[in-house]
Design an enzyme around this catalytic site. Structure first.
Site: not given
Length: 140
Positions: A72, A75, A132
């Site tokens: 995450s 990202k 995501s």
């Protein structure tokens, strides 16, 4: 000096101000909420770091040096770089991106991009933020 203070009216106004200040001070003193630090057992996250932003002093750390998966975070950094490129005029939201073989091969959370498939930067940003999507982030 004004004559108000000599006739006593000014003193009453000043006295009322002090009384109001004392009421607020006492209320804050008696009705304040006690604060205490959490123990590591009470922090449910496997690891955490809390920094004071101006001094960058570590206020709390739990397993701060333990290796953790960074998907995450990666990202978010990808999104930051894409937004900076948009701000600098290097790319635009309407530009099309062609998915590489590598982007299409990403596992985990994805939007099932196929190698050679094209999408706009805007669509890939939304897929990365909302779904995501690993493949969309790599394509960007």
């Amino acid at each position: 000096m004004k004559m108000e203070f000599l006739n006593g009216k000014g003193w009453r106004k000043a006295g009322a101000g002090w009384i109001i200040c004392m009421i607020f001070f006492l209320a804050a003193l008696f009705f304040s909420i006690p604060v205490q630090a959490l123990s590591d057992d009470e922090v449910k996250a496997p690891s955490a770091v809390l920094l004071e932003p101006q001094t960058r002093k570590v206020l709390y750390a739990k397993n701060a040096d333990e290796p953790r998966p960074i998907a995450s975070v990666t990202k978010v950094m990808t999104l930051l770089l894409v937004m900076e490129a948009i701000d600098e005029g290097k790319i635009s939201l309407t530009d099309t991106v062609t998915a590489s073989e590598h982007a299409a091969s990403m596992g985990g959370s994805d939007i099932w991009l196929k190698a050679g498939e094209t999408m706009t930067v805007d669509e890939l940003l939304k897929a990365t933020v909302i779904m995501s999507a690993n493949d969309a982030a790599v394509a960007l």
